[in-house]
Design a protein around this motif. Structure first.
Motif: not given
Length: 718
Positions: A109-116, A175-182
């Motif tokens: 979703q928009e606003g998600d912190v993700v890792t390329i 590859g990764l998304v930060n959810l609830m600080g993890k």
């Protein structure tokens, strides 16, 4: 250029979960891992109080992780995304149960912190919405952590990062998304749709469809769920009905109880899904009259898919026929290659708009799999249901046999269309479409009965040395009135809602009598094209797949009745019944049907505007009432809102089931001849069978017409 980050893309990062389709909508959403319980990961909903947890040997979903009351219960496997799916807990009323899957890039979703985590050369840029390379994010070094600023789901899944909002990148590079600080792993789409890819769909089990049951709660889609008596047991996708095998018979019940049933499979039913270990396709039989007509079982095809279904496109867009696409602008066609998992957002005939690309259209025939309860099932080809089972009994090269039409019987319940269902005494047996009457051969005589009982009959064939039922019949008991006439079904006996095939060429027809101009005519070739009759207009019809285009009924070759293809005979060899052409412009202003009804419950079919039984019934999305097509159009000319709910009147669709029910209502002859018949037989009765029809010379009570003088069969006065 986004800033580099030293955070590593660890393959050990746990996946996040997605809960979807639950009847209790509050539980739907994304879940992140938070702790462990009984040696299994525990998941908590983002910005919510719900948890997915393993307790007492089973996965559960509820409000509190220490509660003894749960809304849904899942599998006993190590993963909550289990093969057996989820079900409502014992005391839960929130049907249906949800589907759980691992979160993919399509769930971001928009606003998600993700890792390329992928480089330029590792991703497919072919569907990029930015043609200028300078507008594409350069993926030359990984990993990078960025924030999704804007999603663009156009011909793929793309996003614009907050750090470089003018540049686009593929979601598949994440590859990764930060959810609830993890950090949580973003599951590959191909992992989440295992076995749904191109070339693997054939190995999937098909889903089944029950239709036409008088006990309507049994109708619907069914999927395998466990076993019983050594054979697969099937459960209704959106209900509690089951199909199971017991005491040598396949059975169908309205609840998950195996010591009762509502219908049985016919003794001589057609092939099942495979090798006798699965329910037989075709017509089933009653075991109790209170449940009404027995259903038909068929393989689920793209015609049985619904809005909200998760499906997989397993064909290439370049291999599809787009000539009849409702979107003429190619820019609105979805470009795809297999496998592409999507969700059906909106259906339009044989086309659909995916939720991921709501402005683009794709053909339903490109779908190969559908997900129910987290498991993928094959979407069968339409022709698999249309293949005649007669070929499996009398020889594989046997062509579809014609369907039959019974008319003029004094005992009106036996009138109607009949489909082939089995072979009895080396002769074909036929069953009434939408009813229980049968035509069968026994003790050297063709017989016709009003129920599925081969020990009784209402009429006998006048000629019994034929391999198929004769045209002329005789009375067995005078109490049942005049004997019927039987004929092969022609295109004049096709009804709205029928699934038919076009087997002639567009160029072979004289279109001079067509009620619309060339732009509104369907162009077709003889490729056994399967479509659905949505509306009949005289000798023409409008297919459901191309609602604005018209085609001649005479171009049809077969019709699917009770799960089998039946030949539509030519007029010269089939029915001699004349059908008066309908003036549609007049029909639309006539309002509803004002007949002398034989049944007491016709009020449920009344039009909310004229208060008569709805003619060419339509229904608004509010679902509260039926409307005549003519009444609705007249109402819309004055006010564009539904007269009942006062919402937008554009969301109106044909009420196909109601139309079939109305057509089957029994009425008395308006001429007063004393006969009763189905509403859809009225025109045929008045023109060819009524002993008090116009043009027949009766005594002083009947109209005289010397030019068309005939002998009245009722009074024998010429």
């Amino acid at each position: 250029m986004p800033s580099k980050n030293v955070a590593e893309s660890s393959p050990s990062s746990p996946p996040f979960l997605v809960v979807a389709g639950a009847g209790y909508g509050a539980v739907n959403g994304r879940y992140a891992q938070e702790g462990v319980c009984e040696g299994r990961p525990k998941f908590k909903k983002l910005n919510g109080e719900f948890t997915v947890i393993f307790k007492w040997g089973q996965w559960k979903l509820g409000c509190e992780d220490d509660s003894n009351v749960w809304i849904y219960e899942g599998p006993t496997s190590r993963s909550p995304v289990g093969a057996s799916g989820w079900a409502c807990a014992a005391n839960s009323k929130y049907h249906p149960a949800p589907t759980l899957s691992f979160g993919t890039c399509r769930d971001l979703q928009e606003g998600d912190v993700v890792t390329i985590i992928k480089l330029n050369e590792e991703v497919d840029w072919s569907g990029c919405p930015e043609a200028i390379h300078g507008r594409r994010l350069s993926l030359t070094s990984t990993p990078w952590t960025v924030t999704i600023h804007r999603l663009r789901r156009l011909r793929g899944n793309w996003f614009y990062p907050t750090e470089s909002p003018e540049k686009v990148a593929p979601l598949a590079a994440l590859g990764l998304v930060n959810l609830m600080g993890k950090p949580h792993r973003i599951t590959e789409v191909k992992e989440d749709s295992a076995a749904c890819g191109s070339g693997e769909g054939d190995s999937l089990k098909p889903f089944l469809v029950v239709a036409g049951a008088g006990y309507e709660v049994l109708n619907g889609r069914y999927v395998p769920e466990g076993t019983f008596s050594g054979k697969a047991k099937y459960k209704q996708v959106d209900g509690n009905s089951i199909i199971f095998f017991m005491a040598g018979k396949w059975r169908l019940n309205d609840e998950e109880v195996t010591d009762e049933r509502c219908y049985d499979a016919a003794e001589s039913a057609g092939h099942g899904v495979g090798h006798g270990d699965t329910p037989p396709l075709g017509a089933w039989v009653q075991i109790n009259n209170r449940y009404g007509p027995a259903p038909m079982l068929s393989l689920g095809t793209y015609r049985d898919l619904q809005e909200g279904d998760s499906v997989v496109l397993d064909k290439n867009s370049r291999s599809m026929d787009w000539s009849q696409c409702p979107e003429t602008n190619e820019g609105n066609h979805l470009s795809f290659k297999p496998p592409l998992p999507v969700k059906i957002h909106r259906l339009l005939g044989s086309w659909f708009y995916p939720l991921e690309f709501p402005t683009l259209v794709a053909p339903l025939s490109a779908l190969g799999a559908v997900k129910f309860r987290g498991q993928a099932y094959r979407v069968s080809e339409v022709h698999e249901n249309c293949a005649s089972i007669l070929g499996s009994i009398l020889g594989e090269d046997t062509a579809p046999i014609p369907f039959l039409v019974v008319r003029g019987a004094g005992h009106a319940p036996v009138n109607g269309r009949y489909a082939y269902v089995a072979v009895e005494a080396d002769r074909p047996k036929y069953k009434q479409v939408g009813g229980n009457s049968i035509i069968y051969f026994s003790s050297g005589v063709w017989r016709l009965n009003d129920e599925e009982n081969m020990q009784q009959r209402k009429y006998d064939g006048a000629q019994n040395d034929t391999p198929t039922p004769p045209n002329q019949w005789v009375q067995v008991d005078p109490n049942y009135g005049a004997a019927p006439k039987l004929s092969e079904g022609t295109w004049r006996d096709i009804h709205e809602g029928d699934i038919v095939t076009i087997e002639k060429r567009h160029e072979d027809f004289d279109w001079s009598g067509c009620p619309v101009n060339d732009a509104g005519r369907l162009r077709f070739s003889p490729s056994s094209w399967t479509i659905t009759v949505q509306r009949v207009q005289g000798d023409w019809f409008y297919p459901a797949e191309f609602e604005t285009l018209i085609a001649p009924l005479a171009a049809l070759g077969t019709v699917n009745l009770m799960g089998k293809a039946h030949r539509i005979s030519d007029l010269c060899s089939g029915s001699k019944v004349r059908r008066q052409k309908t003036d549609v412009s007049k029909a639309k202003i006539m309002g509803g049907y004002d007949e002398e009804w034989c049944e007491s419950d016709v009020q449920k079919f009344k039009c909310a505007i004229c208060l008569l039984v709805a003619r060419t019934a339509m229904v608004h999305e509010c679902g509260s009432d039926l409307f005549c097509e003519g009444c609705w159009e007249k109402c819309m000319a004055k006010d564009s809102k539904c007269p009942v709910c006062r919402e937008d009147g554009a969301s109106i669709v044909p009420a196909h089931f109601a139309r079939r029910c109305i057509g089957n209502l029994m009425i008395k002859c308006p001429n007063g001849c004393g006969q009763t018949f189905h509403l859809y037989d009225k025109e045929n009765h008045l023109q060819d069978m009524c002993s008090w029809q116009k043009g027949v010379v009766h005594d002083e009570t009947g109209p005289a017409d010397e030019e068309n003088k005939e002998i009245c069969s009722a009074c024998s006065i010429s």
